[in-house]
Design a protein around this motif. Structure first.
Motif, PDB file in Angstrom:
ATOM      1  N   GLU A 114      27.382  34.248  11.266  1.00  0.00           N
ATOM      2  CA  GLU A 114      26.548  34.586  10.114  1.00  0.00           C
ATOM      3  C   GLU A 114      26.224  33.335   9.291  1.00  0.00           C
ATOM      4  O   GLU A 114      25.109  33.166   8.802  1.00  0.00           O
ATOM      5  N   THR A 115      27.208  32.461   9.169  1.00  0.00           N
ATOM      6  CA  THR A 115      26.983  31.215   8.418  1.00  0.00           C
ATOM      7  C   THR A 115      25.906  30.362   9.072  1.00  0.00           C
ATOM      8  O   THR A 115      25.008  29.843   8.403  1.00  0.00           O
ATOM      9  N   ILE A 116      25.984  30.221  10.409  1.00  0.00           N
ATOM     10  CA  ILE A 116      25.018  29.391  11.125  1.00  0.00           C
ATOM     11  C   ILE A 116      23.626  30.015  11.088  1.00  0.00           C
ATOM     12  O   ILE A 116      22.629  29.336  10.818  1.00  0.00           O
ATOM     13  N   TYR A 117      23.535  31.307  11.335  1.00  0.00           N
ATOM     14  CA  TYR A 117      22.231  31.965  11.428  1.00  0.00           C
ATOM     15  C   TYR A 117      21.538  32.062  10.071  1.00  0.00           C
ATOM     16  O   TYR A 117      20.309  32.028   9.991  1.00  0.00           O
ATOM     17  N   ASN A 118      22.312  32.199   8.986  1.00  0.00           N
ATOM     18  CA  ASN A 118      21.721  32.345   7.658  1.00  0.00           C
ATOM     19  C   ASN A 118      21.511  31.019   6.937  1.00  0.00           C
ATOM     20  O   ASN A 118      21.032  31.002   5.806  1.00  0.00           O
ATOM     21  N   SER A 119      21.859  29.944   7.595  1.00  0.00           N
ATOM     22  CA  SER A 119      21.722  28.637   6.951  1.00  0.00           C
ATOM     23  C   SER A 119      20.254  28.281   6.739  1.00  0.00           C
ATOM     24  O   SER A 119      19.406  28.518   7.600  1.00  0.00           O
ATOM     25  N   THR A 120      19.951  27.736   5.582  1.00  0.00           N
ATOM     26  CA  THR A 120      18.593  27.259   5.294  1.00  0.00           C
ATOM     27  C   THR A 120      18.390  25.815   5.719  1.00  0.00           C
ATOM     28  O   THR A 120      17.279  25.288   5.611  1.00  0.00           O
ATOM     29  N   ALA A 121      19.447  25.164   6.189  1.00  0.00           N
ATOM     30  CA  ALA A 121      19.324  23.781   6.659  1.00  0.00           C
ATOM     31  C   ALA A 121      18.711  23.763   8.055  1.00  0.00           C
ATOM     32  O   ALA A 121      19.086  24.559   8.916  1.00  0.00           O
ATOM     33  N   ASN A 122      17.773  22.880   8.273  1.00  0.00           N
ATOM     34  CA  ASN A 122      17.144  22.745   9.587  1.00  0.00           C
ATOM     35  C   ASN A 122      17.841  21.722  10.459  1.00  0.00           C
ATOM     36  O   ASN A 122      17.441  21.515  11.606  1.00  0.00           O
ATOM     37  N   VAL A 123      18.853  21.055   9.923  1.00  0.00           N
ATOM     38  CA  VAL A 123      19.593  20.041  10.678  1.00  0.00           C
ATOM     39  C   VAL A 123      21.069  20.432  10.678  1.00  0.00           C
ATOM     40  O   VAL A 123      21.646  20.694   9.615  1.00  0.00           O
ATOM     41  N   ILE A 124      21.662  20.483  11.869  1.00  0.00           N
ATOM     42  CA  ILE A 124      23.084  20.809  12.000  1.00  0.00           C
ATOM     43  C   ILE A 124      23.745  19.733  12.849  1.00  0.00           C
ATOM     44  O   ILE A 124      23.247  19.385  13.924  1.00  0.00           O
ATOM     45  N   MET A 125      24.866  19.220  12.366  1.00  0.00           N
ATOM     46  CA  MET A 125      25.624  18.184  13.081  1.00  0.00           C
ATOM     47  C   MET A 125      26.800  18.807  13.816  1.00  0.00           C
ATOM     48  O   MET A 125      27.467  19.717  13.293  1.00  0.00           O
ATOM     49  N   LEU A 126      27.050  18.288  15.000  1.00  0.00           N
ATOM     50  CA  LEU A 126      28.182  18.720  15.807  1.00  0.00           C
ATOM     51  C   LEU A 126      29.117  17.537  16.029  1.00  0.00           C
ATOM     52  O   LEU A 126      28.730  16.538  16.636  1.00  0.00           O
ATOM     53  N   PHE A 127      30.336  17.639  15.507  1.00  0.00           N
ATOM     54  CA  PHE A 127      31.377  16.649  15.774  1.00  0.00           C
ATOM     55  C   PHE A 127      32.535  17.390  16.439  1.00  0.00           C
ATOM     56  O   PHE A 127      33.453  17.886  15.782  1.00  0.00           O
ATOM     57  N   LEU A 128      32.455  17.480  17.743  1.00  0.00           N
ATOM     58  CA  LEU A 128      33.431  18.248  18.507  1.00  0.00           C
ATOM     59  C   LEU A 128      34.077  17.346  19.543  1.00  0.00           C
ATOM     60  O   LEU A 128      33.397  16.662  20.303  1.00  0.00           O
ATOM     61  N   SER A 129      35.395  17.368  19.572  1.00  0.00           N
ATOM     62  CA  SER A 129      36.083  16.668  20.654  1.00  0.00           C
ATOM     63  C   SER A 129      35.892  17.467  21.947  1.00  0.00           C
ATOM     64  O   SER A 129      35.483  18.631  21.934  1.00  0.00           O
ATOM     65  N   SER A 130      36.216  16.872  23.085  1.00  0.00           N
ATOM     66  CA  SER A 130      35.861  17.440  24.386  1.00  0.00           C
ATOM     67  C   SER A 130      36.457  18.825  24.607  1.00  0.00           C
ATOM     68  O   SER A 130      35.802  19.705  25.162  1.00  0.00           O
ATOM     69  N   LYS A 131      37.661  19.073  24.133  1.00  0.00           N
ATOM     70  CA  LYS A 131      38.288  20.372  24.408  1.00  0.00           C
ATOM     71  C   LYS A 131      37.683  21.498  23.566  1.00  0.00           C
ATOM     72  O   LYS A 131      37.911  22.662  23.834  1.00  0.00           O
ATOM     73  N   PHE A 132      36.900  21.126  22.524  1.00  0.00           N
ATOM     74  CA  PHE A 132      36.260  22.139  21.688  1.00  0.00           C
ATOM     75  C   PHE A 132      34.797  22.346  22.058  1.00  0.00           C
ATOM     76  O   PHE A 132      34.160  23.266  21.552  1.00  0.00           O
ATOM     77  N   ALA A 133      34.242  21.476  22.906  1.00  0.00           N
ATOM     78  CA  ALA A 133      32.806  21.510  23.158  1.00  0.00           C
ATOM     79  C   ALA A 133      32.368  22.836  23.767  1.00  0.00           C
ATOM     80  O   ALA A 133      31.322  23.378  23.407  1.00  0.00           O
ATOM     81  N   GLU A 134      33.175  23.365  24.685  1.00  0.00           N
ATOM     82  CA  GLU A 134      32.771  24.601  25.348  1.00  0.00           C
ATOM     83  C   GLU A 134      32.795  25.796  24.405  1.00  0.00           C
ATOM     84  O   GLU A 134      32.086  26.777  24.628  1.00  0.00           O
ATOM     85  N   ASN A 135      33.572  25.720  23.331  1.00  0.00           N
ATOM     86  CA  ASN A 135      33.667  26.851  22.420  1.00  0.00           C
ATOM     87  C   ASN A 135      32.397  27.094  21.614  1.00  0.00           C
ATOM     88  O   ASN A 135      32.231  28.152  21.011  1.00  0.00           O
ATOM     89  N   ILE A 136      31.505  26.114  21.595  1.00  0.00           N
ATOM     90  CA  ILE A 136      30.267  26.299  20.840  1.00  0.00           C
ATOM     91  C   ILE A 136      29.462  27.453  21.401  1.00  0.00           C
ATOM     92  O   ILE A 136      28.679  28.102  20.696  1.00  0.00           O
ATOM     93  N   ASN A 137      29.669  27.747  22.702  1.00  0.00           N
ATOM     94  CA  ASN A 137      28.929  28.842  23.336  1.00  0.00           C
ATOM     95  C   ASN A 137      29.254  30.189  22.700  1.00  0.00           C
ATOM     96  O   ASN A 137      28.427  31.099  22.669  1.00  0.00           O
ATOM     97  N   ASP A 138      30.458  30.336  22.134  1.00  0.00           N
ATOM     98  CA  ASP A 138      30.880  31.620  21.594  1.00  0.00           C
ATOM     99  C   ASP A 138      30.122  32.012  20.324  1.00  0.00           C
ATOM    100  O   ASP A 138      30.214  33.146  19.877  1.00  0.00           O
ATOM    101  N   PHE A 139      29.375  31.083  19.772  1.00  0.00           N
ATOM    102  CA  PHE A 139      28.767  31.355  18.474  1.00  0.00           C
ATOM    103  C   PHE A 139      27.247  31.482  18.537  1.00  0.00           C
ATOM    104  O   PHE A 139      26.569  31.396  17.533  1.00  0.00           O
ATOM    105  N   PHE A 140      26.722  31.687  19.752  1.00  0.00           N
ATOM    106  CA  PHE A 140      25.279  31.843  19.899  1.00  0.00           C
ATOM    107  C   PHE A 140      24.972  33.182  20.546  1.00  0.00           C
ATOM    108  O   PHE A 140      25.387  33.446  21.668  1.00  0.00           O
ATOM    109  N   ASP A 141      24.291  33.994  19.804  1.00  0.00           N
ATOM    110  CA  ASP A 141      23.773  35.257  20.315  1.00  0.00           C
ATOM    111  C   ASP A 141      22.376  34.986  20.848  1.00  0.00           C
ATOM    112  O   ASP A 141      21.536  34.409  20.166  1.00  0.00           O
TER     113      ASP A 141
END
Length: 705
Positions: A114-141
């Motif tokens: 909800e935080t990501i989808y409702n954000s009014t910012a058009n720029v999002i930064m990702l600082f993820l170490s390698s073991k967390f990179a795959e988890n980003i998939n869980d937050f995209f519908d």
């Protein structure tokens, strides 16, 4: 952190081991602590430099409203802490901060989504170490994928090994700051000469060979492909670019690390002048701190043109390529270089962006704006919204007399006192100059009236000279009448000094001449009135006033009265004379040019002195108005003094409440109207008798009366 390596000098005995490390992969900033790690150097910048590089692109595009997703580990915490510090300095604000955990499910996952989808910012930064990179998939519908500009750390390429997920579509076009690419001489030729049978014990290489050519090596027990490898397969038949084979980023860092150590050892070896040049002599005569000092002085250029040197903290200057990543369904990754960052440039132009539109479309150009509030156009300034971050503001138009000529101005600049802001409040323009000019309708009218009245005085003076022998002219002291006409003519002409652009000399002359000539006029009237009174009383038996009959008393009276006015004027000019002044405060649109009296007290002393003479003349004329004389002008003087006093009594409040050209016009009007009152009341009736009633202007009639 990369494990420390022990470098042995080629050709030496196993005894000379140098415990030095030149890391080509560790970005942990803890290695900058030279107390704990005095012998550790890096051929890549630390991870905090990557944060600074990302901030440079924020400044380039003017983004100040961004989201941040970091991994919930040391890497994420260091990145977020550094980002928040730099963002405060650069006036960039966070819309949200998400700390991504390895297992975020249920309510936590929904809140992050909800935080990501409702954000009014058009720029999002990702600082993820390698073991967390795959988890980003869980937050995209798949049905709610936000279209954003994604900027990721160099760990993002690990996501290419994920299965086909909606994140591929979302993260397509992501910008990644990657370590700089470079050329390794001869590496490509070496790569093409590789043979799986020559390196059959290298499991990674043999597996890669089977994957690329879809064949089986005989050393493998499990058969996967239909064909067996012959060793004659050619890379010419493979699209190596799809696999970024010749990216050379990691290999290039290893290459420069080896050469940096070689340069230091070469210089150490060169310092041996009188000593035997052998490994044993290096071990005996040189200590580790000596090599450490030489490492700090290493400086050379690679074949790619990059200057290799170590900063005080043992790092290389930050150099990054800005890569745009495209993810394909087969697991391949394509990178396109769209810019670069080089912190070693001394000219300040550290960021280079390739403005080729085809490189930015279709995922970037339509979202190039990422701000919490709309930019404030020139003419407006930013005003803080209570309870909101500093990047969220409202736009307030600059006040009158202020301007802003840049976008998102923090404050409006005040125009100089000689300028005003234009209607758009985005520039200062010269203020209108206001003074009573001959070109103005009012100034032209007043100057025309003054000239006509002065000509009228001259005409009446000529008439009195022509009819000087007639009884009506002789009856009231023709010399005083001529003097009065001349002074009135000068009064009319003195008003011309008040018209035009004020100068220092004009400001002095207009008040002095005005005061003196008016005093002469009023003194002449007082003298004429006293002459009538003295002449009437001298006819009484035993009167002692006969000796005062004549022009001598009148001349003395005029001189004495004029001398009083002259003394006041002299004191005024000596102490605080009038001067030209520009009034820039009364009206924001105009600059009023006028003559400042200097001393207001002395100015009103002159007015008061003339008022006193007028009052005395009025009293004397009122007392003599009933004397039995055919041509007694006491009544005319009485009416003229009533006009004079009425004009100057109303002048004072009107003058004090006016400004600019109106103030000058009020004074000119008072001069003209009071002078015209004297001229009309005293001389027009005489001219009427001279021209229209000549039968009344005869000596016989006077004697008979």
């Amino acid at each position: 952190m990369q494990r420390a390596q022990k470098h042995q000098v080629p050709g030496s005995t196993p005894g000379l081991i140098l415990h030095y490390q030149i890391s080509y992969s560790s970005e942990n900033p803890i290695l900058n602590n030279k107390v704990e790690f005095p012998y550790v150097y890096r051929i890549i910048p630390n991870e905090l430099s990557e944060v600074d590089a990302i901030m440079s692109i924020f400044k380039y595009f003017g983004w100040n409203w961004v989201g941040l997703i970091v991994s919930d580990d040391d890497y994420g915490y260091r990145a977020s802490k550094r980002l928040e510090k730099v963002m405060r300095k650069e006036s960039v604000c966070l819309d949200f901060l998400v700390r991504l955990k390895c297992n975020s499910y249920g309510i936590v996952k929904e809140k992050i989504q909800e935080t990501i989808y409702n954000s009014t910012a058009n720029v999002i930064m990702l600082f993820l170490s390698s073991k967390f990179a795959e988890n980003i998939n869980d937050f995209f519908d798949h049905d709610k994928i936000p279209k954003k500009i994604w900027i990721a750390s160099s760990y993002l390429p690990h996501t290419v090994f994920m299965p086909l997920v909606p994140a591929f579509d979302t993260l397509n076009g992501t910008l990644v700051f990657s370590i700089q690419q470079g050329e390794i001489p001869g590496f490509k030729q070496f790569f093409y000469s590789l043979n799986p049978f020559k390196y059959q014990h290298d499991i990674l290489f043999t597996n890669m060979w089977q994957l690329l050519f879809h064949c089986n090596l005989p050393t493998k027990t499990q058969v996967t492909y239909r064909y067996n490898c012959t060793g004659n397969e050619s890379f010419d038949n493979i699209d190596l670019a799809a696999y970024e084979t010749f990216d050379f980023r990691i290999s290039y860092r290893i290459y420069t690390a080896v050469y940096a150590m070689a340069h230091a050892l070469h210089e150490l070896y060169g310092t041996m002048t009188s000593l035997p040049k052998s490994a044993e002599s290096l071990q005996v005569y040189f200590k580790q701190w000596q090599l450490n000092a030489l490492m700090r002085r290493v400086k050379f250029r690679t074949t790619s043109g990059d200057e290799i040197k170590f900063e005080n903290n043992g790092d290389q200057p930050a150099r990054y390529d800005i890569l745009k990543h495209y993810f394909f369904k087969l697991g391949n990754l394509k990178r396109i270089k769209v810019g670069s960052f080089d912190a070693s440039k001394s000219d300040g132009n550290q960021l280079f962006i390739n403005n080729n539109a085809s490189l930015w479309e279709p995922y970037f150009s339509e979202f190039v704006y990422s701000n919490c509030s709309e930019p404030c156009i020139p003419g407006y300034r930013k005003a803080k919204i209570e309870g909101k971050p500093s990047c969220c503001y409202t736009c307030v138009q600059c006040a009158d007399g202020e301007m802003s000529n840049i976008t998102d101005a923090q404050n409006c600049m005040k125009c100089s006192k000689y300028e005003k802001s234009n209607s758009g409040r985005n520039s200062c323009i010269p203020r209108n100059i206001n003074y009573l000019s001959y070109e103005d309708q009012l100034g032209a009218t007043l100057s025309f009236i003054s000239i006509i009245l002065s000509i009228m005085c001259a005409v009446i003076l000529g008439i009195f000279r022509k009819y000087r022998e007639t009884p009506i002219v002789r009856a009231n002291n023709q010399y005083l009448s001529c003097l009065l006409l001349i002074s009135l003519m000068l009064c009319f002409l003195s008003s011309l000094l008040f018209i035009g652009r004020p100068t220092q000399i004009c400001c002095i002359l207009q008040q002095v001449i005005f005061g003196i000539v008016f005093t002469i006029s009023l003194s002449s009237l007082l003298a004429k009135t006293l002459t009538v009174i003295i002449a009437f009383n001298a006819t009484k038996p035993g009167s002692k006033l006969k000796k005062y009959i004549g022009t001598q008393l009148s001349i003395i009276l005029i001189i004495v009265c004029s001398l009083g006015e002259t003394v006041i004027s002299a004191v005024w000019l000596a102490s605080n004379p009038p001067f030209a002044e520009a009034d820039t405060l009364s009206d924001p649109d105009y600059i009023f040019l006028f003559c400042n009296e200097g001393s207001g007290i002395l100015f009103f002393c002159i007015i008061g002195y003339m008022g006193t003479l007028a009052l005395l003349s009025f009293i004397a004329a009122f007392l003599a108005k009933d004397f039995p004389d055919r041509f007694n002008e006491a009544k005319n003087i009485t009416f003229s003094m009533l006009v004079f006093c009425s004009v100057w009594v109303t002048f004072v409040p009107a003058y004090l409440s006016s400004k600019g050209s109106r103030m000058v016009a009020v004074e000119i009007f008072a001069i003209l109207s009071s002078s015209a009152g004297l001229l009309g009341c005293i001389f027009i009736p005489k001219c009427y008798i001279i021209f229209l009633k000549p039968e009344l202007n005869t000596k016989e009639l006077i004697v008979r009366k």
